[in-house]
Motif scaffolding. Structure first.
Motif, PDB file in Angstrom:
ATOM      1  N   GLU A 131      -8.761   9.527  -0.520  1.00  0.00           N
ATOM      2  CA  GLU A 131      -8.403  10.624   0.367  1.00  0.00           C
ATOM      3  C   GLU A 131      -6.984  11.119   0.068  1.00  0.00           C
ATOM      4  O   GLU A 131      -6.718  12.329   0.097  1.00  0.00           O
ATOM      5  CB  GLU A 131      -8.512  10.183   1.820  1.00  0.00           C
ATOM      6  N   ILE A 132      -6.084  10.183  -0.244  1.00  0.00           N
ATOM      7  CA  ILE A 132      -4.707  10.565  -0.596  1.00  0.00           C
ATOM      8  C   ILE A 132      -4.697  11.392  -1.877  1.00  0.00           C
ATOM      9  O   ILE A 132      -3.983  12.402  -1.979  1.00  0.00           O
ATOM     10  CB  ILE A 132      -3.838   9.309  -0.743  1.00  0.00           C
ATOM     11  N   GLU A 138     -17.005   3.298  -1.920  1.00  0.00           N
ATOM     12  CA  GLU A 138     -16.066   4.357  -1.579  1.00  0.00           C
ATOM     13  C   GLU A 138     -15.865   5.320  -2.748  1.00  0.00           C
ATOM     14  O   GLU A 138     -15.615   6.511  -2.540  1.00  0.00           O
ATOM     15  CB  GLU A 138     -14.723   3.762  -1.146  1.00  0.00           C
ATOM     16  N   LYS A 168     -11.218   3.956   0.286  1.00  0.00           N
ATOM     17  CA  LYS A 168     -11.314   5.225   1.010  1.00  0.00           C
ATOM     18  C   LYS A 168      -9.954   5.897   1.177  1.00  0.00           C
ATOM     19  O   LYS A 168      -9.800   7.096   0.899  1.00  0.00           O
ATOM     20  CB  LYS A 168     -11.947   4.990   2.384  1.00  0.00           C
ATOM     21  N   ASP A 169      -8.966   5.145   1.651  1.00  0.00           N
ATOM     22  CA  ASP A 169      -7.643   5.739   1.893  1.00  0.00           C
ATOM     23  C   ASP A 169      -7.033   6.300   0.618  1.00  0.00           C
ATOM     24  O   ASP A 169      -6.426   7.380   0.623  1.00  0.00           O
ATOM     25  CB  ASP A 169      -6.698   4.700   2.495  1.00  0.00           C
ATOM     26  N   GLU A 170      -7.194   5.574  -0.470  1.00  0.00           N
ATOM     27  CA  GLU A 170      -6.568   5.990  -1.735  1.00  0.00           C
ATOM     28  C   GLU A 170      -7.237   7.254  -2.287  1.00  0.00           C
ATOM     29  O   GLU A 170      -6.548   8.159  -2.787  1.00  0.00           O
ATOM     30  CB  GLU A 170      -6.644   4.859  -2.751  1.00  0.00           C
ATOM     31  N   LYS A 219       0.831  -1.199   0.000  1.00  0.00           N
ATOM     32  CA  LYS A 219       0.000   0.000   0.000  1.00  0.00           C
ATOM     33  C   LYS A 219       0.868   1.252   0.000  1.00  0.00           C
ATOM     34  O   LYS A 219       0.521   2.261  -0.613  1.00  0.00           O
ATOM     35  CB  LYS A 219      -0.917  -0.017   1.225  1.00  0.00           C
ATOM     36  N   GLU A 220       1.985   1.194   0.716  1.00  0.00           N
ATOM     37  CA  GLU A 220       2.880   2.349   0.766  1.00  0.00           C
ATOM     38  C   GLU A 220       3.413   2.684  -0.629  1.00  0.00           C
ATOM     39  O   GLU A 220       3.516   3.867  -0.999  1.00  0.00           O
ATOM     40  CB  GLU A 220       4.045   2.075   1.719  1.00  0.00           C
ATOM     41  N   HIS A 236       0.594   4.295  -2.547  1.00  0.00           N
ATOM     42  CA  HIS A 236       0.300   5.649  -2.064  1.00  0.00           C
ATOM     43  C   HIS A 236       1.345   6.650  -2.520  1.00  0.00           C
ATOM     44  O   HIS A 236       1.028   7.823  -2.790  1.00  0.00           O
ATOM     45  CB  HIS A 236       0.184   5.638  -0.537  1.00  0.00           C
TER      46      HIS A 236
END
Length: 459
Positions: free
Chosen positions: A340-341, A380, A336-338, A306-307, A310
């Motif tokens: 938001e990034i 998402e 969601k995280d992606e 994931k890092e 991102h």
């Protein structure tokens, strides 16, 4: 034989003349270079020794000796390369919704006169909806060695001689759990490369249509109403950055078009591509298409964590193209995280809200998915569109698919949805058959097939 394909390794110290007086038996070490193997193939099966005239130059006096070299070692080669240019003993079956043109069949028979060819029509079935029934009696599979098919696959015990399956689709996710793939060594090859021209056009078409407000102006046309509203917010593609998540055949052709429009390309791959050689494309592509040498991206990203992903998403993307295969590791790759990034990584843009007529701020990135629906978390994605975390989206694939009537995605603002048609083209079948023809030739020459599916990677 070339310098890279073979080398003589004397048992004596380098620089000593090679002669019977110096223990002239040497190792002829042969690598897997095709030019070497093809040149020695016939002689290997007939004899075990080779005659070489070796010039041994000591000081200023030249000595010429005939030395008999015994072939005692093949590097990385268990058996001799076997060629079968006429494909004698092979039987090819077409299992397709369309019948190959007779000219194509005649061309194959001319190239491979001993190849037996059969055609069996089957109904089109979307991947994931089942394989259907065999279009011919099961017992007839016993002699089939090559099959061109979309979704139907026989059971391993029914096709004991099957060696090569050519898929009509670029994706292979629908065959990963089939026993023929999981339990045998049958070579599977995709139609990777056939979609590059038309899908790259769809990707830039939808992105440009969104930037130029074409859906809005087409709606006004239907109303027979002239209005230049929103013209002050039209954006062109020059100097924009496109990030391609999965730099395969589609991504490479998309990069070619994007660079022609003045865009900057960032590429993401699973494995690192640190050298010019590693960035080359070894899959099939139409002549003059794609990025065979990997020269279009200005930045390369890679990794499986994931890092790693991102870091790529934080690189300042105006357009994110999702073109990665669907595997267990890529399901809901974007959630969601992606989103938001993407929102936090770049300055927001001011756009007009079509419902209220007021200006609002949205994220910079437009997301296009032409891979498979489940690569993106649909719930998402909808939330990201509603919150303004992304500028908009274009989807040719969805999850679920087909997208049910009344699904929320249909009414979500700033999204373009098409029913999995970006890969359609009147030249699709022509390109699939070109891959099949290429691989038949490779089989005859004993070479590695193009577009092979990795059982480790799942694509």
């Amino acid at each position: 034989m070339t310098r890279d394909s073979a080398r003589l390794t004397p048992h004596r110290t380098t620089g000593m003349p090679l002669s019977p007086a110096h223990g002239g038996a040497s190792v002829l070490e042969i690598g897997n270079h095709p030019s070497c193997l093809n040149s020695i193939n016939n002689s290997v099966s007939k004899q075990k020794t080779f005659q070489f005239n070796i010039n041994t130059n000591t000081n200023t006096t030249q000595h010429y000796n005939n030395a008999t070299m015994t072939l005692i070692k093949f590097s990385s080669l268990g058996n001799e390369i076997k060629t079968n240019p006429t494909l004698k003993g092979h039987k090819l079956v077409f299992i397709t919704p369309w019948e190959p043109a007779q000219d194509y069949i005649d061309s194959l028979q001319k190239q491979f006169p001993d190849l037996v060819i059969e055609y069996h029509k089957t109904e089109w079935r979307a991947p994931g909806t089942g394989v259907g029934e065999s279009p011919f009696p099961i017992e007839q599979w016993k002699d089939v060695t090559i099959a061109l098919t979309f979704t139907y696959l026989p059971q391993p015990q029914d096709a004991p001689k099957l060696q090569y399956v050519q898929l009509i689709s670029a994706g292979a996710n629908h065959i990963l759990d089939h026993p023929l793939f999981k339990e045998t060594e049958v070579e599977f090859c995709t139609a990777n490369g056939v979609h590059g021209p038309q899908i790259s056009e769809w990707l830039l078409l939808t992105y440009l249509a969104f930037n130029h407000h074409l859906p809005h102006y087409l709606s006004l046309q239907q109303q027979a109403h002239w209005s230049r509203d929103k013209s002050d917010s039209i954006q062109d593609a020059t100097a924009k950055t496109i990030g391609i998540l999965g730099y395969g055949a589609i991504g490479r052709q998309t990069a070619r078009l994007a660079v022609a429009m003045g865009m900057t390309v960032h590429a993401f791959t699973l494995h690192p591509r640190p050298t010019p050689e590693s960035r080359k494309d070894r899959s099939w592509a139409p002549v003059g298409m794609g990025d065979p040498d990997g020269v279009f991206p200005s930045k390369w990203f890679s990794g499986s964590s994931k890092e790693d992903l991102h870091t790529f998403l934080r690189s300042g993307l105006d357009l994110l193209v999702v073109s990665t295969p669907l595997t267990p590791g890529t399901k809901h790759l974007l959630g969601k995280d992606e989103f938001e990034i993407l929102y936090e990584a770049s300055p927001t843009v001011k756009v007009m809200n079509e419902e209220t007529g007021e200006t609002e701020e949205r994220g910079r990135t437009f997301v296009s998915n032409i891979a498979r629906g489940p690569v993106v978390d649909t719930d998402e994605l909808i939330k990201a569109l509603e919150k303004g975390w992304i500028r908009g989206a274009a989807l040719d694939v969805t999850d679920p698919e087909p997208l049910p009537d009344g699904h929320k995605l249909w009414s979500t603002r700033n999204v373009i949805v098409t029913p999995h048609v970006s890969g359609a083209s009147t030249r699709y079948n022509e390109r699939v058959l070109a891959i099949l023809e290429e691989n038949l030739g490779r089989m005859g020459r004993g070479e590695r097939l193009v577009n092979g599916v990795s059982r480790r990677e799942g694509y």
